[in-house]
Design an enzyme around this catalytic site. Structure first.
Site, PDB file in Angstrom:
ATOM      1  N   GLY A  46       5.008  12.691  -9.080  1.00 41.29           N
ATOM      2  CA  GLY A  46       6.096  11.983  -8.604  1.00 41.29           C
ATOM      3  C   GLY A  46       5.946  10.458  -8.876  1.00 41.29           C
ATOM      4  O   GLY A  46       4.850  10.094  -9.077  1.00 41.29           O
ATOM      5  N   GLN A  51       6.962   1.450  -8.444  1.00 43.99           N
ATOM      6  CA  GLN A  51       5.851   1.804  -9.385  1.00 43.99           C
ATOM      7  C   GLN A  51       5.759   1.271 -10.762  1.00 43.99           C
ATOM      8  O   GLN A  51       5.177   1.261 -11.475  1.00 43.99           O
ATOM      9  CB  GLN A  51       5.200   3.049  -9.378  1.00 43.99           C
ATOM     10  CG  GLN A  51       4.730   3.576  -7.899  1.00 43.99           C
ATOM     11  CD  GLN A  51       4.454   4.894  -7.886  1.00 43.99           C
ATOM     12  OE1 GLN A  51       4.913   5.970  -7.861  1.00 43.99           O
ATOM     13  NE2 GLN A  51       2.847   5.222  -8.129  1.00 43.99           N
ATOM     14  N   CYS A  88      -2.806   8.394  -5.831  1.00 43.20           N
ATOM     15  CA  CYS A  88      -1.697   7.529  -6.078  1.00 43.20           C
ATOM     16  C   CYS A  88      -1.820   6.844  -7.570  1.00 43.20           C
ATOM     17  O   CYS A  88      -3.006   6.449  -7.703  1.00 43.20           O
ATOM     18  CB  CYS A  88      -1.372   6.684  -4.979  1.00 43.20           C
ATOM     19  SG  CYS A  88      -0.048   5.511  -5.626  1.00 43.20           S
ATOM     20  N   LEU A  89      -0.770   7.120  -8.440  1.00 38.36           N
ATOM     21  CA  LEU A  89      -0.903   6.217  -9.603  1.00 38.36           C
ATOM     22  C   LEU A  89      -0.999   5.069  -9.602  1.00 38.36           C
ATOM     23  O   LEU A  89      -1.724   4.310 -10.577  1.00 38.36           O
ATOM     24  CB  LEU A  89       0.180   6.647 -10.770  1.00 38.36           C
ATOM     25  CG  LEU A  89       0.433   8.277 -10.869  1.00 38.36           C
ATOM     26  CD1 LEU A  89       1.879   8.476 -11.602  1.00 38.36           C
ATOM     27  CD2 LEU A  89      -0.610   8.835 -11.843  1.00 38.36           C
ATOM     28  N   HIS A 130       5.093  10.917   0.169  1.00 40.49           N
ATOM     29  CA  HIS A 130       4.262   9.761  -0.348  1.00 40.49           C
ATOM     30  C   HIS A 130       5.335   9.002  -1.168  1.00 40.49           C
ATOM     31  O   HIS A 130       5.390   7.750  -1.188  1.00 40.49           O
ATOM     32  CB  HIS A 130       3.450  10.661  -1.384  1.00 40.49           C
ATOM     33  CG  HIS A 130       2.661   9.639  -2.336  1.00 40.49           C
ATOM     34  ND1 HIS A 130       1.335   9.630  -2.021  1.00 40.49           N
ATOM     35  CD2 HIS A 130       2.867   8.840  -3.087  1.00 40.49           C
ATOM     36  CE1 HIS A 130       0.555   8.706  -3.260  1.00 40.49           C
ATOM     37  NE2 HIS A 130       1.982   8.187  -3.660  1.00 40.49           N
ATOM     38  N   GLU A 131       6.318   9.639  -1.704  1.00 41.28           N
ATOM     39  CA  GLU A 131       7.189   8.725  -2.808  1.00 41.28           C
ATOM     40  C   GLU A 131       8.362   7.797  -1.816  1.00 41.28           C
ATOM     41  O   GLU A 131       8.563   6.620  -2.061  1.00 41.28           O
ATOM     42  CB  GLU A 131       8.077   9.568  -3.604  1.00 41.28           C
ATOM     43  CG  GLU A 131       7.241  10.423  -4.579  1.00 41.28           C
ATOM     44  CD  GLU A 131       6.243   9.602  -5.302  1.00 41.28           C
ATOM     45  OE1 GLU A 131       6.230   8.266  -5.379  1.00 41.28           O
ATOM     46  OE2 GLU A 131       5.147  10.258  -5.790  1.00 41.28           O
ATOM     47  N   HIS A 134       6.517   4.873  -0.628  1.00 41.57           N
ATOM     48  CA  HIS A 134       6.537   3.749  -1.623  1.00 41.57           C
ATOM     49  C   HIS A 134       7.761   2.922  -1.514  1.00 41.57           C
ATOM     50  O   HIS A 134       7.752   1.649  -1.685  1.00 41.57           O
ATOM     51  CB  HIS A 134       6.538   4.301  -3.116  1.00 41.57           C
ATOM     52  CG  HIS A 134       5.046   4.561  -3.814  1.00 41.57           C
ATOM     53  ND1 HIS A 134       4.198   3.628  -3.853  1.00 41.57           N
ATOM     54  CD2 HIS A 134       4.558   5.785  -3.930  1.00 41.57           C
ATOM     55  CE1 HIS A 134       3.358   4.162  -4.503  1.00 41.57           C
ATOM     56  NE2 HIS A 134       3.416   5.554  -4.550  1.00 41.57           N
TER      57      HIS A 134
HETATM   58 NI    NI Z   1       2.237   6.854  -5.198  1.00 47.33          NI
END
Ligand code: NI
Length: 154
Positions: A46, A51, A88-89, A130-131, A134
Site C-alpha cells: 500500500g 509518501q 511502513c516504507l 494504515h494508509e 497517512h
Molecule cells: Ni506507511
C-alpha cells in the site's frame, strides 16, 4: 510513469493532513501511476500520496487482487480490534504491534470519481487503516508499541 523517492519519517509532508481530491484529471492519473510504480518497486502492499510528497487523499494498494485505488477514503464502520505487526516504507527498519479493527467499511471514490463503499477484513483492513492514517498525517510511530528490530537486509 515514474518511480518517485519515498519520503521518510522527519519529512514534514508526512505530518500534514491531506486535502480531498476534487478533480479527476490527467495529473491525478499521473499521480496514481507514479504511486503504483513506486509501491510495486519498493515493494509494498500500500502507498499513500504524502509518501511521495503529495498532500492529497489518494491511496493505492494491492493485497493480491491487482492494483486498487481509493480517493478520499473514509472509514464509516468498524469491527473489533486486534493487535498485529506492522511496518511502513516511510519508517524503514521499524516494526510495531498495532491494534486495528479486523473489519472496516470504507467510503470513497474510485479512480473515475464514482462513489464506492468497500468492506475489508483481516490483512486488507489493516493495510487500509494504515494508509488512511497517512492521509491524516499519522505514522506507525504514533501507534502501538515497538517490536524488536528485524535484521535489515539489503
Ligand atoms: Ni506507511
Amino acid at each position: 510513469m515514474a518511480i518517485r523517492p519515498i519520503r521518510k519519517m522527519g519529512d514534514p509532508v508526512l505530518k500534514s493532513k491531506c486535502s480531498p481530491v476534487k478533480t479527476i484529471d490527467e495529473s491525478l492519473e499521473r499521480l496514481i501511476q507514479d504511486m503504483a510504480d513506486t509501491m510495486y518497486d519498493a515493494p509494498g502492499v500500500g502507498l499513500a500520496a504524502p509518501q511521495i510528497g503529495v498532500n492529497k487523499k489518494v491511496v493505492v494498494y494491492d493485497v493480491g487482487e491487482g492494483l486498487q485505488v481509493l480517493l478520499n477514503p473514509e472509514i464509516i464502520e468498524e469491527g473489533e480490534e486486534e493487535e498485529g505487526a506492522e511496518g511502513c516504507l516511510s519508517v524503514p527498519g521499524e516494526e510495531r504491534a498495532i491494534k486495528r479493527a479486523t473489519w472496516i467499511k470504507v467510503r470513497g471514490l474510485n479512480r473515475r470519481g464514482e462513489k464506492v463503499e468497500k468492506e475489508f477484513s483481516g490483512f486488507s483492513a489493516r493495510v487500509l487503516q494504515h494508509e488512511i492514517d497517512h492521509l491524516q498525517g499519522k505514522l506507525i510511530v504514533q501507534r502501538g508499541r515497538p517490536l524488536p528490530k528485524k535484521e535489515i537486509e539489503d
